[in-house]
Write an enzyme that holds these catalytic residues in place. Structure first.
Site, PDB file in Angstrom:
ATOM      1  N   SER A  29      -3.239 -30.901  72.738  1.00  0.00           N
ATOM      2  CA  SER A  29      -3.169 -32.132  73.330  1.00  0.00           C
ATOM      3  C   SER A  29      -3.658 -31.512  75.242  1.00  0.00           C
ATOM      4  O   SER A  29      -2.986 -30.392  75.755  1.00  0.00           O
ATOM      5  CB  SER A  29      -2.310 -33.200  73.978  1.00  0.00           C
ATOM      6  OG  SER A  29      -2.331 -33.883  74.855  1.00  0.00           O
ATOM      7  N   TYR A  78      -8.875 -34.506  78.067  1.00  0.00           N
ATOM      8  CA  TYR A  78      -8.956 -36.075  78.522  1.00  0.00           C
ATOM      9  C   TYR A  78      -9.564 -35.591  79.394  1.00  0.00           C
ATOM     10  O   TYR A  78     -10.056 -34.498  80.038  1.00  0.00           O
ATOM     11  CB  TYR A  78      -7.757 -36.014  78.174  1.00  0.00           C
ATOM     12  CG  TYR A  78      -6.643 -37.281  77.873  1.00  0.00           C
ATOM     13  CD1 TYR A  78      -6.842 -38.329  77.463  1.00  0.00           C
ATOM     14  CD2 TYR A  78      -5.265 -36.293  77.811  1.00  0.00           C
ATOM     15  CE1 TYR A  78      -5.896 -38.501  76.263  1.00  0.00           C
ATOM     16  CE2 TYR A  78      -4.358 -36.983  76.740  1.00  0.00           C
ATOM     17  CZ  TYR A  78      -5.076 -38.547  76.641  1.00  0.00           C
ATOM     18  OH  TYR A  78      -3.992 -39.098  75.274  1.00  0.00           O
ATOM     19  N   THR A 136     -11.015 -37.020  73.605  1.00  0.00           N
ATOM     20  CA  THR A 136     -10.310 -38.368  73.172  1.00  0.00           C
ATOM     21  C   THR A 136     -11.213 -39.524  74.658  1.00  0.00           C
ATOM     22  O   THR A 136     -11.454 -39.316  75.060  1.00  0.00           O
ATOM     23  CB  THR A 136      -8.999 -38.812  73.711  1.00  0.00           C
ATOM     24  OG1 THR A 136      -8.313 -37.422  72.222  1.00  0.00           O
ATOM     25  CG2 THR A 136      -8.114 -39.825  73.995  1.00  0.00           C
ATOM     26  N   LYS A 164     -12.730 -38.908  69.602  1.00  0.00           N
ATOM     27  CA  LYS A 164     -11.352 -39.528  68.740  1.00  0.00           C
ATOM     28  C   LYS A 164     -11.400 -40.721  69.773  1.00  0.00           C
ATOM     29  O   LYS A 164     -11.539 -41.309  70.845  1.00  0.00           O
ATOM     30  CB  LYS A 164     -10.285 -38.393  69.307  1.00  0.00           C
ATOM     31  CG  LYS A 164      -8.994 -39.039  69.207  1.00  0.00           C
ATOM     32  CD  LYS A 164      -8.130 -38.376  68.616  1.00  0.00           C
ATOM     33  CE  LYS A 164      -6.518 -38.305  68.619  1.00  0.00           C
ATOM     34  NZ  LYS A 164      -6.061 -39.515  69.680  1.00  0.00           N
ATOM     35  N   HIS A 189      -5.589 -44.743  68.439  1.00  0.00           N
ATOM     36  CA  HIS A 189      -4.504 -44.245  69.371  1.00  0.00           C
ATOM     37  C   HIS A 189      -3.413 -44.313  69.294  1.00  0.00           C
ATOM     38  O   HIS A 189      -2.249 -44.604  69.641  1.00  0.00           O
ATOM     39  CB  HIS A 189      -4.372 -44.182  70.807  1.00  0.00           C
ATOM     40  CG  HIS A 189      -4.467 -43.543  71.814  1.00  0.00           C
ATOM     41  ND1 HIS A 189      -5.158 -42.649  72.489  1.00  0.00           N
ATOM     42  CD2 HIS A 189      -3.240 -42.362  72.812  1.00  0.00           C
ATOM     43  CE1 HIS A 189      -4.770 -40.806  73.865  1.00  0.00           C
ATOM     44  NE2 HIS A 189      -3.476 -41.807  72.746  1.00  0.00           N
ATOM     45  N   ARG A 229      -0.921 -47.879  71.565  1.00  0.00           N
ATOM     46  CA  ARG A 229      -0.824 -47.194  72.636  1.00  0.00           C
ATOM     47  C   ARG A 229      -1.469 -47.593  73.571  1.00  0.00           C
ATOM     48  O   ARG A 229      -1.947 -47.137  74.460  1.00  0.00           O
ATOM     49  CB  ARG A 229      -0.571 -45.594  72.614  1.00  0.00           C
ATOM     50  CG  ARG A 229       0.584 -45.351  71.087  1.00  0.00           C
ATOM     51  CD  ARG A 229       0.604 -43.795  71.599  1.00  0.00           C
ATOM     52  NE  ARG A 229       1.131 -43.055  72.478  1.00  0.00           N
ATOM     53  CZ  ARG A 229       2.397 -43.121  73.143  1.00  0.00           C
ATOM     54  NH1 ARG A 229       3.053 -43.310  72.682  1.00  0.00           N
ATOM     55  NH2 ARG A 229       2.874 -42.618  74.532  1.00  0.00           N
ATOM     56  N   ASP A 247      -6.555 -42.144  62.114  1.00  0.00           N
ATOM     57  CA  ASP A 247      -5.856 -41.632  62.496  1.00  0.00           C
ATOM     58  C   ASP A 247      -5.363 -43.206  62.755  1.00  0.00           C
ATOM     59  O   ASP A 247      -5.710 -44.557  62.690  1.00  0.00           O
ATOM     60  CB  ASP A 247      -5.267 -40.911  63.309  1.00  0.00           C
ATOM     61  CG  ASP A 247      -5.262 -41.300  65.187  1.00  0.00           C
ATOM     62  OD1 ASP A 247      -5.964 -42.100  65.511  1.00  0.00           O
ATOM     63  OD2 ASP A 247      -5.513 -40.089  65.582  1.00  0.00           O
ATOM     64  N   GLY A 260      -1.478 -44.747  61.998  1.00  0.00           N
ATOM     65  CA  GLY A 260      -0.208 -45.559  60.756  1.00  0.00           C
ATOM     66  C   GLY A 260      -0.025 -44.939  59.613  1.00  0.00           C
ATOM     67  O   GLY A 260       0.619 -45.158  59.096  1.00  0.00           O
ATOM     68  N   VAL A 261      -0.796 -43.856  59.227  1.00  0.00           N
ATOM     69  CA  VAL A 261      -1.047 -43.387  58.343  1.00  0.00           C
ATOM     70  C   VAL A 261       0.669 -42.389  58.746  1.00  0.00           C
ATOM     71  O   VAL A 261       1.391 -42.062  59.486  1.00  0.00           O
ATOM     72  CB  VAL A 261      -1.404 -41.085  58.418  1.00  0.00           C
ATOM     73  CG1 VAL A 261      -1.041 -40.749  57.890  1.00  0.00           C
ATOM     74  CG2 VAL A 261      -2.703 -42.130  58.563  1.00  0.00           C
ATOM     75  N   ARG A 262       0.964 -43.078  58.061  1.00  0.00           N
ATOM     76  CA  ARG A 262       3.289 -43.062  57.297  1.00  0.00           C
ATOM     77  C   ARG A 262       3.652 -41.518  56.316  1.00  0.00           C
ATOM     78  O   ARG A 262       4.444 -40.594  56.167  1.00  0.00           O
ATOM     79  CB  ARG A 262       4.258 -43.942  57.678  1.00  0.00           C
ATOM     80  CG  ARG A 262       4.251 -44.945  58.517  1.00  0.00           C
ATOM     81  CD  ARG A 262       4.291 -44.044  60.133  1.00  0.00           C
ATOM     82  NE  ARG A 262       4.360 -44.672  61.034  1.00  0.00           N
ATOM     83  CZ  ARG A 262       3.255 -44.306  61.824  1.00  0.00           C
ATOM     84  NH1 ARG A 262       2.151 -43.422  61.759  1.00  0.00           N
ATOM     85  NH2 ARG A 262       2.652 -44.849  63.494  1.00  0.00           N
ATOM     86  N   GLY A 292       0.912 -38.888  63.091  1.00  0.00           N
ATOM     87  CA  GLY A 292       0.945 -38.719  65.012  1.00  0.00           C
ATOM     88  C   GLY A 292       2.652 -38.885  64.465  1.00  0.00           C
ATOM     89  O   GLY A 292       2.983 -37.386  64.763  1.00  0.00           O
TER      90      GLY A 292
HETATM   91  N1  FMN Z   1      -3.644 -38.255  71.500  1.00  0.00           N
HETATM   92  C1  FMN Z   1      -4.933 -38.264  71.926  1.00  0.00           C
HETATM   93  O1  FMN Z   1      -5.823 -37.647  72.047  1.00  0.00           O
HETATM   94  N2  FMN Z   1      -4.534 -36.910  73.711  1.00  0.00           N
HETATM   95  C2  FMN Z   1      -2.881 -36.941  74.080  1.00  0.00           C
HETATM   96  O2  FMN Z   1      -1.909 -35.841  74.363  1.00  0.00           O
HETATM   97  C3  FMN Z   1      -1.930 -38.045  72.748  1.00  0.00           C
HETATM   98  N3  FMN Z   1      -0.849 -38.043  73.126  1.00  0.00           N
HETATM   99  C4  FMN Z   1       0.525 -38.376  72.173  1.00  0.00           C
HETATM  100  C5  FMN Z   1       1.613 -39.124  72.745  1.00  0.00           C
HETATM  101  C6  FMN Z   1       2.506 -39.617  71.796  1.00  0.00           C
HETATM  102  C7  FMN Z   1       4.083 -39.747  72.071  1.00  0.00           C
HETATM  103  C8  FMN Z   1       1.931 -40.403  70.399  1.00  0.00           C
HETATM  104  C9  FMN Z   1       2.700 -40.758  70.009  1.00  0.00           C
HETATM  105  C10 FMN Z   1       0.342 -40.035  70.636  1.00  0.00           C
HETATM  106  C11 FMN Z   1      -0.448 -39.695  71.368  1.00  0.00           C
HETATM  107  N4  FMN Z   1      -1.529 -39.567  71.133  1.00  0.00           N
HETATM  108  C12 FMN Z   1      -2.194 -38.560  71.809  1.00  0.00           C
HETATM  109  C13 FMN Z   1      -2.213 -40.263  69.963  1.00  0.00           C
HETATM  110  C14 FMN Z   1      -1.871 -39.617  68.612  1.00  0.00           C
HETATM  111  O3  FMN Z   1      -3.268 -38.396  68.935  1.00  0.00           O
HETATM  112  C15 FMN Z   1      -2.633 -40.569  67.099  1.00  0.00           C
HETATM  113  O4  FMN Z   1      -3.523 -41.207  67.830  1.00  0.00           O
HETATM  114  C16 FMN Z   1      -1.944 -41.789  67.149  1.00  0.00           C
HETATM  115  O5  FMN Z   1      -0.144 -41.013  67.247  1.00  0.00           O
HETATM  116  C17 FMN Z   1      -1.708 -42.033  65.907  1.00  0.00           C
HETATM  117  O6  FMN Z   1      -0.940 -42.856  65.758  1.00  0.00           O
HETATM  118  P1  FMN Z   1       0.388 -42.672  65.287  1.00  0.00           P
HETATM  119  O7  FMN Z   1       1.271 -41.775  65.482  1.00  0.00           O
HETATM  120  O8  FMN Z   1       0.961 -44.569  64.969  1.00  0.00           O
HETATM  121  O9  FMN Z   1      -0.206 -43.044  63.366  1.00  0.00           O
END
Ligand code: FMN
Length: 387
Positions: A127, A151, A177, A259, A283, A286, A314, A316-318, A337
Site C-alpha cells: 500500500s 493512492y 485504487t 482497483k 474495498h 469500507r 477481492d 469477501g474472500v475468506r 484482505g
Molecule cells: N486497499 C487499498 O487499495 N489500499 C490500502 O491501503 C488499503 N488499506 C486497507 C486497510 C485495511 C485495514 C483493510 C481491511 C483494507 C484495506 N484496503 C486497502 C482494501 C483491501 O485492499 C481489499 O480491497 C479489502 O480488504 C477486501 O475486502 P476483505 O478484506 O473484506 O476481503
C-alpha cells in the site's frame, strides 16, 4: 508431487505429538480471536466498514448464495494451481491485497507480511499508506514478486516520484485504487476518533519522499504535525477523471491494474484507457455502504472486458471455497484482505504464512473435490445460484 492440500497432513502429523495449530484454521474464529486479543482502535480499523456495514455483509452473502456443484470421476490426482496473468506466472491464483498501516497490527509491519508472501511465492501488494517505506519492504523481499498500490493524490510530482521509486525497487505491477478519493464514513473509527494517519502512522512513503518534503516549510522531524497536515491535504484527489490515467501510463512501464471497478461500463472505460486489468472490489465494504456486493458485480465486469483485460477480484474472500467461486464468476485470481491481516496481528509473519497456507490448502482441496485439477477449468457452470 507436492500439493497445497498437504498442509492438512502436516497439521495432523504434528498432532501426533500433541501439537495443534497456533491459530485457528477457520477464518471466523480467526476474526473472533483478533477482536478479542488486539486493541480496540486497531482491530476496529481493520474489521470496520463504511456506514451500517451492509456492503461488507453483502460481500459475504453474495459469495454464500453461489453454491459449488462438485463433479465426480474426473482424475484430479495431480493438480497444478499455477496461474498466468499480466505476463507473470504465480504459484496459485492469489495475491495479498494492499492493506495500509500494518504497524498498528504488529510491530514487524509490512516487511514481515511481505516476507511471508515472498516465502510462498504469493505476490505482495504494498500500500501507498504503508508504515514502512517501499524501499525497505522491497529489501526484505529479495527478488520476490511485488506490486505497488497507488493512492492517486493531488500532487503530480509526488505521484511521479512514487512511481519512480517503486519501479526502481522492483515493484512490477501498478495497482491504482480508484474507490478512495475521499475517506469514507466509518462509524467504528469515528466512535473511537481513531485515525492512525493523524499520528503519522501510515505516512512512511510520503515523509521519505523528496517531492513530498519539498512541499514542507521545515524538515519532518522538526514539525511532524505540518507533515501530517500536508499528507491529509494531498492524499486523495476527487477531481480525477478517466483521461487523467494517461499520466500514470506515461510514468509506469509495466502492467497497470485499476482497483475498485464495479460497473461494466467503467470496466470498458478502463480497457479503452489502455490499462491491463481491473480489480472488481468495493474495498471490503469500507467505502460505500449499501453498495453492490463485489461478487455480484464480478460476472458483469468479466462479461464486459474478460477478453480484453485481466479481471481480478477481492472483497469477501475468506476461504478456499470463496477463491473457487470468484474464479467461477470470472476472476483470474483473487486478492486476500482481512484474513491475512488478522493472522498478522495475532502471530506476525508466521500468522500470515498460516493464513496463506490455510486458504490455498482449502482451495486445492475444493478444486479436487469439485472435479478440477487446475484453476483455469473452473467456470460458471460449476456454480448454482440459490435464492
Ligand atoms: N486497499 C487499498 O487499495 N489500499 C490500502 O491501503 C488499503 N488499506 C486497507 C486497510 C485495511 C485495514 C483493510 C481491511 C483494507 C484495506 N484496503 C486497502 C482494501 C483491501 O485492499 C481489499 O480491497 C479489502 O480488504 C477486501 O475486502 P476483505 O478484506 O473484506 O476481503
Amino acid at each position: 508431487a507436492q500439493h497445497w492440500a498437504d498442509f492438512q497432513y502436516e497439521i495432523y502429523l504434528n498432532g501426533t505429538t500433541g501439537a495443534v495449530p497456533r491459530l485457528p484454521t477457520d477464518p471466523s474464529r480467526l476474526e473472533e480471536l483478533a477482536e478479542h486479543r488486539l486493541g480496540p482502535g486497531p482491530v476496529g480499523y481493520v474489521a470496520g466498514s463504511a456506514g451500517d456495514g451492509s456492503t461488507a455483509r453483502a460481500n459475504q452473502a453474495a459469495l454464500d448464495r453461489h453454491r459449488i456443484v462438485p463433479r465426480m470421476l474426473r482424475d484430479v490426482h495431480a493438480r497444478d494451481l499455477t496461474t498466468e496473468l499480466l505476463g507473470r506466472t504465480l504459484p496459485a491464483p492469489l495475491a495479498l491485497a494492499p492493506v495500509g498501516v500494518l504497524s498498528i497490527m504488529h510491530p514487524d509491519a509490512e516487511s514481515a507480511a511481505a516476507r511471508a508472501a515472498a516465502a510462498r511465492g504469493v505476490p505482495y501488494i504494498l500500500s501507498s499508506a504503508s508504515s514502512t517505506p517501499l524501499e525497505q519492504v522491497a529489501e526484505a523481499m529479495g527478488d520476490a514478486e511485488r506490486w505497488f498500490q497507488l493512492y492517486w493524490g493531488k500532487d503530480r510530482e509526488v505521484t511521479r516520484s512514487f512511481l519512480g521509486r517503486a519501479q526502481a525497487s522492483g515493484y512490477s505491477v501498478l495497482v491504482v485504487t480508484l474507490d478512495t478519493p475521499l475517506l469514507a464514513w466509518r462509524p467504528r473509527d469515528l466512535d473511537q476518533a481513531y485515525l492512525p494517519f493523524l499520528h503519522g502512522v501510515g505516512t512512511a512513503n510520503y515523509v521519505t519522499d523528496p517531492a513530498f518534503r519539498a512541499g514542507l516549510a521545515k524538515p519532518v522531524h522538526e514539525d511532524p504535525n505540518a507533515a501530517v497536515m500536508h499528507f491529509l491535504g494531498l492524499f486523495g484527489d476527487a477531481g480525477h477523471t478517466w483521461p487523467d490515467l494517461a499520466f500514470l501510463r506515461e510514468h509506469w512501464d509495466g502492467p497497470i491494474v485499476l482497483k475498485g471497478v464495479l460497473h461494466p461500463d467503467d470496466a470498458r472505460l478502463a480497457a479503452d484507457a489502455g490499462v491491463d486489468g481491473v480489480v472488481v472490489s468495493n474495498h471490503g465494504g469500507r467505502q460505500v455502504a449499501g453498495s453492490i456486493a463485489a461478487a455480484d458485480a464480478l460476472p458483469g465486469v468479466a462479461d464486459a472486458v474478460g477478453d480484453r483485460l485481466t479481471v481480478l477480484f477481492d472483497s469477501g474472500v475468506r476461504t478456499g471455497a470463496d477463491v473457487f467461486k470468484a474464479l467461477a464468476l470470472g476472476a483470474r485470481a483473487v486478492l486476500l484482505g482481512r484474513p491475512y491481516v488478522y493472522g498478522f496481528g495475532l502471530d506476525g509473519e508466521a500468522g500470515v504464512d498460516h493464513v496463506i497456507r490455510c486458504v490455498l490448502a482449502e482451495f486445492d482441496l475444493t478444486l479436487a473435490l469439485s472435479g478440477h485439477a487446475r484453476p483455469d477449468t473452473v467456470t460458471r457452470a460449476d456454480l448454482a445460484e440459490t435464492a
